[in-house]
Write a protein that holds these residues in place. Structure first.
Motif, short mmCIF file in Angstrom:
data_model
loop_
_atom_site.label_atom_id
_atom_site.label_comp_id
_atom_site.label_asym_id
_atom_site.label_seq_id
_atom_site.Cartn_x
_atom_site.Cartn_y
_atom_site.Cartn_z
N ARG A 35 -2.71 55.91 29.56
CA ARG A 35 -1.69 54.98 30.08
C ARG A 35 -1.71 54.95 31.60
NH1 ARG A 35 3.00 56.90 25.95
NH2 ARG A 35 2.29 55.67 24.17
N ALA A 36 -1.91 56.10 32.22
CA ALA A 36 -1.99 56.14 33.68
C ALA A 36 -3.21 55.37 34.17
CB ALA A 36 -2.03 57.59 34.18
N VAL A 37 -4.35 55.52 33.49
CA VAL A 37 -5.56 54.76 33.85
C VAL A 37 -5.30 53.27 33.71
CG1 VAL A 37 -7.91 54.24 33.11
CG2 VAL A 37 -7.20 56.61 33.40
N ALA A 38 -4.64 52.86 32.63
CA ALA A 38 -4.33 51.44 32.43
C ALA A 38 -3.46 50.91 33.56
CB ALA A 38 -3.64 51.24 31.08
N VAL A 102 1.20 53.16 41.55
CA VAL A 102 -0.07 53.89 41.70
C VAL A 102 0.21 55.29 42.23
CG1 VAL A 102 -2.28 53.97 42.92
CG2 VAL A 102 -1.46 51.80 41.95
N GLU A 103 1.06 55.37 43.23
CA GLU A 103 1.44 56.67 43.80
C GLU A 103 2.06 57.58 42.75
OE1 GLU A 103 2.49 59.21 47.30
OE2 GLU A 103 1.27 57.42 47.25
N ALA A 104 2.87 57.01 41.86
CA ALA A 104 3.55 57.81 40.84
C ALA A 104 2.63 58.24 39.70
CB ALA A 104 4.73 57.01 40.27
N TYR A 105 1.70 57.38 39.29
CA TYR A 105 0.87 57.67 38.12
C TYR A 105 -0.48 58.28 38.43
CZ TYR A 105 4.19 55.55 34.98
OH TYR A 105 5.31 55.28 34.25
N ALA A 106 -1.01 58.04 39.61
CA ALA A 106 -2.29 58.63 40.00
C ALA A 106 -2.04 59.99 40.63
CB ALA A 106 -3.03 57.73 40.97
N ALA A 116 -18.67 45.93 56.70
CA ALA A 116 -17.85 44.86 57.26
C ALA A 116 -17.44 43.81 56.23
CB ALA A 116 -18.62 44.18 58.39
N TYR A 117 -17.86 43.97 54.98
CA TYR A 117 -17.63 42.93 53.98
C TYR A 117 -16.75 43.34 52.80
CZ TYR A 117 -21.62 41.34 56.61
OH TYR A 117 -22.46 40.99 57.63
N THR A 118 -16.55 44.63 52.62
CA THR A 118 -15.79 45.09 51.45
C THR A 118 -14.91 46.29 51.78
OG1 THR A 118 -17.53 46.61 50.73
CG2 THR A 118 -17.61 44.37 49.83
N LYS A 119 -13.93 46.49 50.92
CA LYS A 119 -13.15 47.73 50.92
C LYS A 119 -13.00 48.17 49.49
CE LYS A 119 -8.34 46.29 50.50
NZ LYS A 119 -8.58 44.86 50.48
N THR A 120 -12.84 49.46 49.30
CA THR A 120 -12.63 50.03 47.97
C THR A 120 -11.31 50.77 47.97
OG1 THR A 120 -15.01 50.26 47.61
CG2 THR A 120 -13.56 51.62 46.24
N VAL A 121 -10.48 50.44 47.00
CA VAL A 121 -9.25 51.18 46.77
C VAL A 121 -9.47 51.98 45.49
CG1 VAL A 121 -6.75 51.06 46.47
CG2 VAL A 121 -7.91 49.34 47.87
N TRP A 122 -9.18 53.26 45.54
CA TRP A 122 -9.48 54.14 44.42
C TRP A 122 -8.24 54.93 44.01
CZ3 TRP A 122 -8.47 59.13 45.64
CH2 TRP A 122 -8.47 59.46 47.01
N ALA A 123 -8.26 55.37 42.77
CA ALA A 123 -7.20 56.23 42.25
C ALA A 123 -7.82 57.21 41.26
CB ALA A 123 -6.11 55.41 41.55
N GLU A 124 -7.29 58.41 41.22
CA GLU A 124 -7.79 59.43 40.32
C GLU A 124 -6.67 59.94 39.41
OE1 GLU A 124 -11.35 61.22 43.11
OE2 GLU A 124 -9.46 62.35 42.99
#
Length: 132
Positions: A35-38, A102-106, A116-124
């Motif tokens: 559920r957290a991943v979802a 995201v802060e609560a579940y990750a 210069a063309y992309t950013k990555t937002v990640w969660a674990e």
């Protein structure tokens, strides 16, 4: 995997992330980590569509199964639009709470700009430990 920067693309990304999570870990769809991943995938993908897309550019979903955690990465085409700091919002606001979720579940999350063309937002999301 690449997805169109649409609501449909965000929904497909969430479904794929949960499917892969359950296959890799053997945990059921209704387990708390699934559920957290979802939830975190839905929020990160939705943010990529809403705040990180340029016309004709897709977003990318990358999944990693690490020894003790599952990592979700969403890469979009707006490196200048970093996620804002997470702060509590008044109860009457109807948007802007996604990163609070995201802060609560990750167990950990952040963003990285590699070019210069992309950013990555990640969660674990931490995997449950098995008692011996």
């Amino acid at each position: 995997m690449r997805f169109s920067s649409t609501g449909r693309g965000a929904r497909l990304a969430r479904r794929l992330a949960v499917q892969q999570f359950t296959e890799w870990t053997g945990l059921p769809y209704d387990a708390d980590p699934a559920r957290a991943v979802a939830l975190v995938t839905a929020e990160l993908a939705s943010n990529a569509v809403r705040h990180g897309s340029l016309p004709g550019r897709d977003f990318r979903l990358t999944l990693h199964l690490l020894p003790d955690r599952f990592r979700v990465e969403v890469t979009d085409s707006r490196p200048e639009r970093l996620p804002p700091p997470v702060t509590a919002r008044p109860a009457d606001e109807t948007s802007g709470r996604g990163l609070l979720l995201v802060e609560a579940y990750a167990d950990d999350w952040g963003s990285t700009v590699r070019d210069a063309y992309t950013k990555t937002v990640w969660a674990e999301v931490l995997l449950p430990t098995t008692g011996a």
